[in-house]
Design an enzyme around this catalytic site. Structure first.
Site, mmCIF file in Angstrom:
data_model
loop_
_atom_site.group_PDB
_atom_site.id
_atom_site.type_symbol
_atom_site.label_atom_id
_atom_site.label_comp_id
_atom_site.label_asym_id
_atom_site.label_seq_id
_atom_site.Cartn_x
_atom_site.Cartn_y
_atom_site.Cartn_z
ATOM 1 N N ALA A 29 -5.939 3.690 4.385
ATOM 2 C CA ALA A 29 -5.975 3.488 2.934
ATOM 3 C C ALA A 29 -4.763 2.699 2.445
ATOM 4 O O ALA A 29 -4.888 1.819 1.585
ATOM 5 C CB ALA A 29 -6.046 4.839 2.220
ATOM 6 N N ASN A 36 5.912 -6.662 8.433
ATOM 7 C CA ASN A 36 5.360 -6.070 9.641
ATOM 8 C C ASN A 36 5.638 -4.569 9.754
ATOM 9 O O ASN A 36 4.916 -3.859 10.453
ATOM 10 C CB ASN A 36 5.933 -6.797 10.867
ATOM 11 C CG ASN A 36 5.550 -6.132 12.162
ATOM 12 O OD1 ASN A 36 4.401 -6.160 12.588
ATOM 13 N ND2 ASN A 36 6.530 -5.504 12.814
ATOM 14 N N LYS A 76 -2.986 0.606 4.210
ATOM 15 C CA LYS A 76 -3.098 -0.772 4.694
ATOM 16 C C LYS A 76 -4.179 -1.534 3.919
ATOM 17 O O LYS A 76 -4.044 -2.742 3.686
ATOM 18 C CB LYS A 76 -3.406 -0.775 6.192
ATOM 19 C CG LYS A 76 -2.214 -0.395 7.057
ATOM 20 C CD LYS A 76 -1.068 -1.393 6.928
ATOM 21 C CE LYS A 76 -0.005 -1.174 7.984
ATOM 22 N NZ LYS A 76 1.060 -2.205 7.951
ATOM 23 N N TYR A 103 -3.391 6.239 6.615
ATOM 24 C CA TYR A 103 -2.873 4.999 7.207
ATOM 25 C C TYR A 103 -3.774 3.835 6.828
ATOM 26 O O TYR A 103 -3.314 2.795 6.339
ATOM 27 C CB TYR A 103 -2.776 5.140 8.724
ATOM 28 C CG TYR A 103 -2.391 3.875 9.436
ATOM 29 C CD1 TYR A 103 -1.134 3.300 9.267
ATOM 30 C CD2 TYR A 103 -3.291 3.241 10.301
ATOM 31 C CE1 TYR A 103 -0.785 2.134 9.921
ATOM 32 C CE2 TYR A 103 -2.947 2.080 10.962
ATOM 33 C CZ TYR A 103 -1.688 1.527 10.775
ATOM 34 O OH TYR A 103 -1.346 0.367 11.428
ATOM 35 N N ASP A 127 16.012 1.301 6.550
ATOM 36 C CA ASP A 127 14.743 2.013 6.478
ATOM 37 C C ASP A 127 13.913 1.377 5.368
ATOM 38 O O ASP A 127 14.344 1.333 4.202
ATOM 39 C CB ASP A 127 14.994 3.494 6.182
ATOM 40 C CG ASP A 127 13.730 4.338 6.246
ATOM 41 O OD1 ASP A 127 12.620 3.765 6.224
ATOM 42 O OD2 ASP A 127 13.860 5.579 6.309
#
Length: 254
Positions: free
Chosen positions: A155, A89, A157, A153, A62
């Site tokens: 923010a 990724n 990235k 999400y 994880d």
């Protein structure tokens, strides 16, 4: 120009490599002669990927685990003894309207999208310096536009993109190049997988996004893979600190 044999005997890590863009990237690297370690949380998907991609190695882990970076790099060095490319990724995202903000969900996005790649890069820097290797971070074109319910999400990235530029400067003296790709709407299973949306809702969103892309369709992983290979290749000697948006014009629509 990227030569056909630029990946022969190179070694790459692809996090989140059991599906979507990660799977397609791992397959392309392996087909070109690279040793590839893919990571993921789902054992069944990793097993399927190992069957589908000849020679790929897997590690069930994880990315939110703070020790994941160390364990991933150790696994690569134990198997191949070198490292030429890290593809960050793995991603975490969850649609959240403001009235339903959840601290744990926001923390998980931060853990996977910011902390995990940071720790992997930190652990891998010394061995990447030995090979004058590269890092390719997978961001999102959502960071270019405000999208309802996707604030955190986007923010996290966007933070990864800033890290990309900072790392590029910090590691330039080691000969390590760091770039990122910001894909637009790509049909990769992320909506039902990472985002956890029901099939019917995911299909509606896919159709809506496809109608918004100026080039007329959603992307597919094979639209993104060539850019990963180009940015990660040792033939690319003079490009670093860049964010390449590959989205069919989606982020620039009026």
């Amino acid at each position: 120009m990227i030569s056909n044999n630029s990946w022969q005997d190179k070694v790459a890590i692809v996090t989140g490599g059991s599906s979507g863009i990660g799977h397609a990237t791992a397959q392309a690297l392996a087909e070109r002669g690279a040793g590839v370690l893919i990571t993921g949380r789902n054992a069944e998907r990793l097993t399927d990927a190992a069957r589908a991609i000849e020679g790929v190695q897997t590690l069930q882990i994880d990315s939110a685990d703070p020790d994941s970076g160390k364990r991933i790099v150790e696994a690569v060095l134990n198997r191949w003894g070198q490292l030429d490319l890290i593809v960050n990724n793995s991603g975490a995202g969850q649609p959240m309207p403001m009235g339903a903000y959840d601290a744990n969900a926001i923390k998980n996005m931060s853990d996977v999208n910011i902390i995990a790649p940071s720790m992997l890069v930190s652990e891998g820097r010394a061995v990447l310096a030995q090979t004058k290797g590269a890092i390719v971070n997978i961001s999102t074109a959502v960071s270019r536009n405000a999208v309802p319910m996707m604030a955190h999400y986007a923010a996290t990235k966007a933070a990864l993109e800033h890290l990309t530029k900072s790392w590029a400067i910090e590691m330039a003296g080691d000969g390590i190049r760091v770039n990122a790709i910001a894909p637009g709407p790509v049909k990769s299973g992320a909506l039902t997988g990472m985002m956890g949306l029901p099939d019917e809702m995911a299909q509606q969103i896919e159709e809506q996004e496809a109608s918004q892309v100026p080039l007329g369709r959603r992307g597919v992983p094979s639209d993104i893979v060539p850019w990963v290979l180009r940015l990660g290749s040792s033939d690319n000697e003079w490009l670093t600190g860049q964010i390449i948006t590959v989205d069919g014009g989606w982020a620039d629509r009026s």
